[in-house]
Design a protein around this motif. Structure first.
Motif: not given
Ligand SMILES: NC(=O)c1ccc[n+]([C@@H]2O[C@H](COP(=O)([O-])OP(=O)(O)OC[C@H]3O[C@@H](n4cnc5c(N)ncnc54)[C@H](O)[C@@H]3O)[C@@H](O)[C@H]2O)c1
Ligand SMILES: O=CCCC(=O)O
Length: 463
Positions: A417-430
């Motif tokens: 996660s680059w300059n982003d503290g909240a990467p979680s989202a349904a459309h992304t592979p976690f």
């Protein structure tokens, strides 16, 4: 026998929930297996419609579900409301993906042959979920499973089954058949053994600790089940010399204090360039002391309780260990514990001068503590970041594209996660690398592990 669900902020009994007997669980597994033959033949557009109805019902009960999440897990009510949205975002995403399970054709090596590849659901899926996101961890597994045409059975964490019970009830009200989505309640080790031993269960999906994940993987070997594991993390957050410090402070706080630090992708160690560490730590501490600790049902609370005594003792041990080895406390390190009632609160804590010999730099904390350490060169930061067995999430802050590209390529983590503290989202592979897990949830990847690939070879055709 019953599970006693207690509010971790007050110790008060919220509700008692019956524990299923082994016989009941075996019956449910059988029903889940038998209903698979009907469910996977239901057309994908109809499955999609049912998922959408389920999502609407969950949104319709948003306030009630959020209150239940806070009562059983302790998380501040605003975070619980956010979790309901996060949970339905997975149902919405997979309601769409249900219609996009494509096969393919392969040019054959003979004029008399045709080759077709199709995708089919794996069968009955058994899920085991943790207490920290009782809604989202359920839907992140159930939605792709149901969308793919699998049937689903879940065992929620012992301390947070109420949210799951409500979600399953709403799924039935939406028209998803009762045997297609089921829950059981019981202790992890006992239910886990029944799930892994059952030949009806074709896939295990688990979110929780690395220790339990390894056990489930071993126990699934005898029946060669599909398996997805979302396990522990030890997320580094690296702040380069050129980073926007104010922004990095706000994002560090957003990541670290989500659910009082009890989130698998929460920042666990902050690596700051040595030339900016004083400015960063001063600005960070100024913001952290503003956070309010208390009962998540009360207004404006930012940090709720620690889930239980074991979690609390581990956090306090890590703080003490760091202090004994030379760490400086910039704020926090005070707590209220009522062991008789089972209530544990820790004020957000910032530790400076932390080094790699301290337990906090090696073990997952799962609590509201930020350890700060420094680096000179980006290569050194990457080496420290990669030095644990975990590989779930890593964060970095830089405005230099070369530094960003270097971090992206060299950090051994599933989520970068680059300059982003909240990467979680349904459309992304976690999901994680190394001992943080296997497989991905969310995105187009998240439905893959609920599907088998079947290849059809047709011969003897007219040339
Ligand atoms: N990667 C992720 O997405 C993610 C999400 C949440 C939590 N976690 C991790 O989970 C840990 C904290 O959560 P926890 O205390 O609930 O973890 P845990 O692994 O003890 O419990 C999680 C679930 O596993 C069950 N369980 C416990 N022992 C079991 C066994 N022997 N067999 C089968 N199931 C068993 C529990 O009943 C619960 O439902 C942390 O390490 C955290 O990082 C990871
Ligand atoms: O802690 C587990 C899940 C957290 C998330 O999905 O962001």
């Amino acid at each position: 026998m019953k599970l006693k669900i207690k509010n971790p902020a007050t110790g008060q009994l919220v509700q008692e929930v019956p524990i299923n007997t082994e016989e009941e669980i075996q019956q449910k597994l059988k029903r889940g297996h038998e209903s698979f033959n009907n469910w996977f033949k239901v057309n994908a557009h109809y499955r999609s419609k049912l998922l959408k109805k389920w999502s609407n019902k969950v949104q319709g009960a948003k306030e009630e579900i959020a209150k239940t999440i806070t009562l059983e897990s302790g998380k501040p009510i605003q975070e619980s409301l956010n979790e309901v949205d996060y949970a339905t975002s997975y149902i919405d995403w997979y309601a769409e993906e249900a219609k996009r399970i494509y096969g393919r054709t392969i040019p054959a090596n003979s004029e008399s042959k045709r080759v077709i590849v199709t995708r089919q659901p794996v069968g009955l899926v058994a899920a085991i979920t943790p207490w920290n996101f009782p809604a989202a961890m359920m839907t992140r597994k159930a939605a792709p499973a149901l969308a793919a045409g699998c049937t689903f059975i879940i065992k929620p964490a012992e301390n947070t089954p109420l949210t799951t019970i409500k979600l399953v009830q709403l799924a039935h009200e939406a028209g998803i058949p009762e045997d297609v989505v089921q829950y059981v309640n019981g202790y992890g080790n006992e239910v886990g053994k029944l799930f892994t031993a059952s030949t009806y269960v074709k896939k295990i999906t688990f979110t929780g600790s690395t220790t339990v994940g390894k056990l489930l993987m071993k126990d699934s070997a005898d029946t060669v089940k599909h398996i997805s594991l979302e396990l522990g993390g030890h997320a580094p957050l690296i702040i380069s010399e050129d980073a926007d410090i104010d922004f990095a402070v706000s994002q560090t706080i957003a990541s670290k204090f989500r659910n009082a630090g009890q989130t698998c992708i929460c920042v666990n160690r902050v690596l700051v360039h040595e030339n900016i560490v004083d400015e960063f730590s001063e600005k960070l501490t100024k913001e952290v002391v503003k956070l309010k600790v208390g009962n998540g049902l009360e207004k404006d609370i930012n940090i709720g309780p620690i889930i239980n005594e074991k979690g609390f003792d581990k956090i306090i041990y890590q703080i003490n260990d760091a202090m004994q080895k030379g760490a400086e406390v910039l704020c926090g390190n005070n707590y209220n514990a009522n062991r008789d009632a089972g209530c544990f609160f820790i004020h957000p804590t910032v530790l400076k001068n932390v080094n790699e010999n301290m337990a906090i730099m090696q073990e997952e904390t799962f609590g509201p503590v930020i350890p700060l350490t420094t680096f000179k060169e980006i290569e050194e930061a990457v080496e420290i970041a990669n030095s644990t067995p975990y590989g779930l999430a890593a964060y970095f802050f830089t405005n230099d594209y070369r530094t960003g590209a270097y971090f992206h390529e060299n950090l051994d983590f599933g989520i970068v996660s680059w300059n982003d503290g909240a990467p979680s989202a349904a459309h992304t592979p976690f999901g994680g690398m190394k001992e943080s897990g296997l497989g991905r949830e969310g995105g187009i990847e998240g439905i893959e592990s609920y599907l088998e690939t079947k290849y059809l070879s047709i011969g003897g055709l007219k040339k």
